[in-house]
Scaffold this active site. Structure first.
Site, PDB file in Angstrom:
ATOM      1  N   GLU A  57      -4.373  -2.212   9.228  1.00  0.00           N
ATOM      2  CA  GLU A  57      -5.439  -2.761   9.814  1.00  0.00           C
ATOM      3  C   GLU A  57      -4.978  -4.186  10.599  1.00  0.00           C
ATOM      4  O   GLU A  57      -5.579  -4.678  11.539  1.00  0.00           O
ATOM      5  CB  GLU A  57      -6.809  -3.083   8.865  1.00  0.00           C
ATOM      6  CG  GLU A  57      -7.568  -1.712   8.675  1.00  0.00           C
ATOM      7  CD  GLU A  57      -8.860  -2.028   7.805  1.00  0.00           C
ATOM      8  OE1 GLU A  57      -9.855  -2.039   8.411  1.00  0.00           O
ATOM      9  OE2 GLU A  57      -8.677  -2.674   6.995  1.00  0.00           O
TER      10      GLU A  57
ATOM     11  N   PRO B 253       0.591  -6.887   4.955  1.00  0.00           N
ATOM     12  CA  PRO B 253      -0.152  -5.866   5.633  1.00  0.00           C
ATOM     13  C   PRO B 253      -1.419  -5.493   4.965  1.00  0.00           C
ATOM     14  O   PRO B 253      -1.482  -5.400   3.611  1.00  0.00           O
ATOM     15  CB  PRO B 253       0.732  -4.762   5.733  1.00  0.00           C
ATOM     16  CG  PRO B 253       1.564  -4.893   4.681  1.00  0.00           C
ATOM     17  CD  PRO B 253       1.627  -6.171   4.327  1.00  0.00           C
ATOM     18  N   LYS B 254      -2.485  -5.398   5.753  1.00  0.00           N
ATOM     19  CA  LYS B 254      -3.941  -4.941   5.327  1.00  0.00           C
ATOM     20  C   LYS B 254      -4.056  -3.509   5.311  1.00  0.00           C
ATOM     21  O   LYS B 254      -4.073  -2.911   6.586  1.00  0.00           O
ATOM     22  CB  LYS B 254      -5.109  -5.579   6.196  1.00  0.00           C
ATOM     23  CG  LYS B 254      -6.392  -5.440   5.380  1.00  0.00           C
ATOM     24  CD  LYS B 254      -7.456  -6.246   6.193  1.00  0.00           C
ATOM     25  CE  LYS B 254      -8.924  -6.076   5.488  1.00  0.00           C
ATOM     26  NZ  LYS B 254      -9.289  -4.823   5.607  1.00  0.00           N
ATOM     27  N   PHE B 255      -4.144  -2.650   4.329  1.00  0.00           N
ATOM     28  CA  PHE B 255      -4.125  -1.318   4.414  1.00  0.00           C
ATOM     29  C   PHE B 255      -5.544  -0.890   4.556  1.00  0.00           C
ATOM     30  O   PHE B 255      -6.496  -1.456   4.288  1.00  0.00           O
ATOM     31  CB  PHE B 255      -3.506  -0.872   3.140  1.00  0.00           C
ATOM     32  CG  PHE B 255      -1.994  -0.794   3.061  1.00  0.00           C
ATOM     33  CD1 PHE B 255      -1.376   0.415   3.302  1.00  0.00           C
ATOM     34  CD2 PHE B 255      -1.511  -1.882   2.762  1.00  0.00           C
ATOM     35  CE1 PHE B 255      -0.058   0.430   3.055  1.00  0.00           C
ATOM     36  CE2 PHE B 255      -0.153  -1.794   2.543  1.00  0.00           C
ATOM     37  CZ  PHE B 255       0.685  -0.675   2.697  1.00  0.00           C
TER      38      PHE B 255
END
Length: 305
Positions: free
Chosen positions: A176, A29-31
């Site tokens: 994101e 996951p893109k934080f």
């Protein structure tokens, strides 16, 4: 590396429009935070932004936590601030903008930061950037899990179906999108060898200028990432908060010789409009469809870049 003369060059990601699938891929996951390199030297901790700027003083809580790392360790990741069950980029901006040590200490208490680590570049003095991502990931997990928060490895899966579920459900937590890496890949310093799948139509853009005055900017003049050969676009009107933030950025740029010159640009519905050039450009994140209508909506300035 921890004692090198220049800033650490971080790996970058190229945007994709659909979820890559195939053998040997990993999904994270893109934080929604600030890119941050943690360097645990022999004597202390240094925190470096993606731009190369040293931001240790703004995050005393993370610096204190990182002192538990072995000397000669370098991590790559994202600093985030959680609020009401989700990451909040605006709060990370507040943390990064702390002007004094006293202010930074107060914010560390009221808005504690977390570090979502997604790679290890050096471990106990050994440069591991040339090792496959799969091996670096195992080293990262073994290093951070015993320490616990606020230093944590990001989740990772090799299952594209689970990754797709993350992509659909995690935005409520401020995620994101996804970053996709090859398991056999060395750390690609300074190159866009990773891939990122973002939600909706959010895109990066270079801010080459603005309309209005330095004290009261009205809209941004943008070049969208991946569309450098196309004509610049004028954004929709800025919010009050963004106008204030841009005015401060313009003031800083003017003090270093930036923000000079003028030009004209075609704005939808207005024709040719004058604008003030920014040199060097700023970075922003915008919401924009593939069509030219409506104009891009500025979500935030990327002052961390």
């Amino acid at each position: 590396m921890t004692g090198g003369a220049g800033p650490v060059r971080v790996a970058l990601a190229a945007a994709v429009r659909s979820l890559p699938r195939g053998v040997g891929l990993a999904y994270e996951p893109k934080f929604d935070g600030h890119r941050l390199v943690v360097l645990r030297t022999a004597s202390d901790v240094v925190l470096q932004a993606r731009s190369g700027r040293i931001v240790t003083a703004a995050f005393p809580d993370l610096a204190a936590a990182a002192r538990r790392l072995p000397a000669g360790t370098v991590l790559d990741g994202e600093v985030v601030v959680w609020h009401a069950g989700r990451t909040d980029f605006a709060l990370v901006q507040r943390r990064a903008a702390a002007a004094t040590a006293a202010r930074a200490a107060v914010l560390a208490q009221s808005l504690p930061a977390s570090y979502a680590a997604f790679d290890v570049l050096e471990l106990a003095g050994v440069d591991v950037r040339g090792r496959p991502y799969e091996r670096r990931r195992a080293l990262l997990v073994d290093l951070l899990l015993p320490l616990g928060p606020p230093l944590q490895p990001v989740p990772m899966t090799t299952d594209p179906e689970l990754a797709e579920t993350w992509y659909e459900t995690l935005p409520a937590s401020g995620i994101e999108g996804l970053v996709v890496k090859r398991l056999d890949q060395a750390y690609p310093a300074g190159r866009r060898a990773w891939r990122k799948l973002r939600h909706t139509d959010v895109r990066d853009a270079a801010v080459i200028g603005y309309t209005g005055s330095p004290r009261r900017p009205l809209a941004l003049v943008l070049v969208l990432a991946g569309a450098e050969d196309e004509a610049p676009l004028v954004s929709s009107p800025l919010s009050a908060g963004l106008r204030t933030e841009l005015a401060a950025a313009v003031t800083r740029a003017s003090g270093t010789g930036g923000g000079t010159g003028t030009g004209t640009v075609t704005a939808i519905g207005f024709g040719e409009v004058p604008f003030r050039l920014l040199d060097p450009p700023l970075a922003a994140e915008v919401r924009h469809s593939s069509a030219r209508h409506p104009p891009p909506e500025v979500l935030r300035l990327r002052t961390d870049l």
